[in-house]
Write an enzyme that holds these catalytic residues in place. Structure first.
Site, PDB file in Angstrom:
ATOM      1  N   ARG A 288       1.005  -1.252  -0.163  1.00 11.47           N
ATOM      2  CA  ARG A 288      -0.003  -0.130  -0.003  1.00 11.47           C
ATOM      3  C   ARG A 288       0.799   1.093   0.068  1.00 11.47           C
ATOM      4  NH1 ARG A 288      -5.107  -1.654   3.968  1.00 11.47           N
ATOM      5  NH2 ARG A 288      -5.452  -3.726   2.680  1.00 11.47           N
ATOM      6  N   ARG A 303       1.305   1.228  10.301  1.00  4.71           N
ATOM      7  CA  ARG A 303       0.808   1.869   9.129  1.00  4.71           C
ATOM      8  C   ARG A 303       1.900   1.790   8.072  1.00  4.71           C
ATOM      9  NH1 ARG A 303      -3.577   4.624   7.686  1.00  4.71           N
ATOM     10  NH2 ARG A 303      -3.923   5.369   9.706  1.00  4.71           N
ATOM     11  N   GLU A 375      -8.083   0.458  14.501  1.00  4.76           N
ATOM     12  CA  GLU A 375      -8.347  -0.677  13.615  1.00  4.76           C
ATOM     13  C   GLU A 375      -7.526  -1.921  13.311  1.00  4.76           C
ATOM     14  OE1 GLU A 375      -9.278   1.220   9.773  1.00  4.76           O
ATOM     15  OE2 GLU A 375      -9.272  -0.769   8.780  1.00  4.76           O
ATOM     16  N   ARG A 417      -0.033  -5.040  12.054  1.00  3.60           N
ATOM     17  CA  ARG A 417      -1.061  -4.481  13.168  1.00  3.60           C
ATOM     18  C   ARG A 417      -1.159  -5.243  14.309  1.00  3.60           C
ATOM     19  NH1 ARG A 417      -4.838   0.041  10.517  1.00  3.60           N
ATOM     20  NH2 ARG A 417      -3.459   1.066   9.701  1.00  3.60           N
TER      21      ARG A 417
END
Length: 464
Positions: A288, A303, A375, A417
RNA sequence: GCCGGGGUGCCCGAGCGGUCUAAGGGGCCGGCCUUGAGAGCCGGUGGGGAUUACCCCGCGCGGGUUCAAAUCCCGCCCCCGGCGCCA
């Protein structure tokens, strides 16, 4: 025979006002609906015009075949003349068609009635909590702001010491990650992970796979790159710009999640209803760009540009998709309960939904060092938004009706994460990390892997 | 990457510039028949538009030649075989 079976196009033609309302709920300019509507009408008119001319031309062409001599020459002339006109109108049609296509593809999915309305994530609504979060004494107020404010009384454990943030903890206390070196050789948001953290990464993935395969999900190792045509079918334009890496000089894009490849697994296929639901669990790296993230979460591995993820993906009949969405989120919940990570489930607000999703749940884990729920899992019902673009249709046993299947996706475990959550939740004052018991059997396959604790760095324990 | 062969409807398979708009078979759906099933017979079985018993488009994908392309030409993708390269 059903004329239009894509729910969005059907809505656009039959009640554009209603579709406008859906788009408004997302706080997107509803004029995209007007534009799509006008272009669709224009396109149909122009198409009729072209078809009439083509018909005339076809008739003449067929006559030519039967004629000879002068009669033939006359007809030939007539055909050529008609062609000139046809070419002109066809060109107009082509232009309108492209515009219409763009307009249709820009339309987001409808918004399910149970989705909270609001422009951004501050309107997300927690719907349930699980576990007993460890709350540092200085975060109690903000903890209450994330629980009691929504009317939930969540039992928590007050801790006097403040846990170290996952990023510093990983690099300075454990010394099992190096983002500085990775930044130097690859850029920010890359990382090197070492030893116990690597075992932890693999154990998490195996844990998720094992659980879902036992539930009957078919295990898939999918392509990590896809063509433009496929990517266009699974994401929207914004995601294309913010998330997707392109391979230079080739029609290939790195997947941002196995969801993309799994959706593509049945692209352009007709699926008989008796084969549905088709449930898959994919494992893949995810790439990403995180272009829209700015300087958010720049430190550590929360992230990042690449990570591993186990993903659930289901092709379903429209009438069963909402039940399956509940199944997917509850699978994710069971996985996180197994890990003993306290979480809440959030119903994502309309303005925060991606274009593909009609409804989305996030699973957010309590992060003791940040004092925030963050999240870890995202679970969406994309109804027929992806299947229309990828032409994945449903064949009913009775009758000749053609429909599009519904597709759903949900994270099972995203490795890095989840590691950050473990580092903050199972961090002990002495600097050790307790490993969730459920991972033990997956660590046991490696003789050198830690089984109960990850220990902080000590100079003397490091051998060359 | 190179050379050769090939991609036709849900499946098999013919057609290789114009006897209209893909023959023939199989499967599936609907109907008739039957106590029921089967056999048999009839119709349907890709996408789209509409003035809804009409028309357009569709033979891997995209262009081109022609009044006319599954059929000829060019580019791309994929499959099979051979050679090369390679973890």
């Amino acid at each position: 025979m059903v004329k239009v079976s894509w729910s969005i196009l059907k809505l656009l033609r039959e009640s554009p006002e209603l579709l406008r309302e859906h788009v408004k709920k997302r706080f997107i300019d509803p004029s995209i609906v007007d534009r799509a509507y006008e272009l669709d009408v224009k396109w149909r008119r122009k198409l009729t015009e072209v078809q009439e001319l083509r018909h005339k031309h076809n008739v003449i062409s067929r006559e030519v075949a039967k004629l000879t001599g002068v009669e033939r020459e006359v007809k030939l002339e007539e055909a050529k003349k008609l062609l000139e006109e046809l070419n002109k109108v066809e060109e107009e049609l082509k232009f309108i068609e492209e515009e219409r296509e763009k307009a249709l593809l820009s339309l987001p999915n409808i918004v399910h009635e149970s989705v909270p309305i609001g422009p951004d994530d501050s309107y997300n609504v927690p719907i349930r909590f699980w576990g007993k979060p460890k709350v540092w004494i200085g975060f109690i107020e903000q903890f209450k702001n994330q629980t009691e404010k929504y009317g939930f009384k969540v039992d928590y454990e007050v801790i006097e010491w403040k846990p170290i943030g996952h990023a510093d903890f990983l690099e300075s206390v454990l010394r099992l990650g190096n983002t500085l070196k990775a930044g130097e050789v690859a850029g920010s948001r890359f990382y090197y992970l070492f030893d116990d953290i690597v075992f932890l990464d693999m154990a998490l993935l195996m844990y998720a796979i094992d659980y879902l395969v036992k539930k009957g999900y078919r295990l898939v190792l999918p392509p990590y790159m896809l063509r433009y045509k496929i990517m266009m079918g699974v994401i929207d334009f914004a995601a294309f710009q913010d998330a997707i890496y392109k391979i230079e000089g080739e029609d290939l894009y790195l997947i941002a999640t196995a969801e993309h490849s799994l959706a593509a697994l049945h692209a352009f296929e007709d699926i008989p209803e008796e084969d549905l639901p088709l449930k898959y669990v994919g494992i893949s790296p995810c790439f990403r760009k995180e272009a829209g993230a700015g300087s958010k979460d720049l430190k550590g591995i929360f992230r990042v540009h690449q990570f591993h993820k186990v993903e659930q993906y289901v092709f379903a009949k429209p009438e069963e998709s909402w039940d399956i969405m509940e199944e997917l989120i509850s699978n994710a919940e069971e996985l996180f309960r197994g890990l003993e990570l306290p979480y809440r489930i959030v119903n994502i607000a309309s303005g925060d939904l991606g274009a593909p999703a009609a409804k989305k749940y996030d699973l957010e884990v309590w992060m003791p060092a940040q004092g925030l729920f963050r999240e870890m899992v995202s679970c969406s019902n994309t109804t027929d938004w992806q299947s229309y673009r990828l032409k994945i249709r449903l064949i009913r046993k009775r009758g000749m009706v053609r429909e599009y299947v519904h597709t759903l996706n949900s994270t099972a475990i995203a490795s890095t994460r989840t590691i950050t959550a473990i580092l903050e939740n199972f961090q002990n004052p002495d600097g050790t990390v307790t490993i969730p018991r459920v991972l033990r059997k997956y660590l046991e396959v490696f003789d050198k892997a830690p089984k109960d604790f990850i220990h902080p760095y000590k100079k003397e324990t490091i051998k060359s």
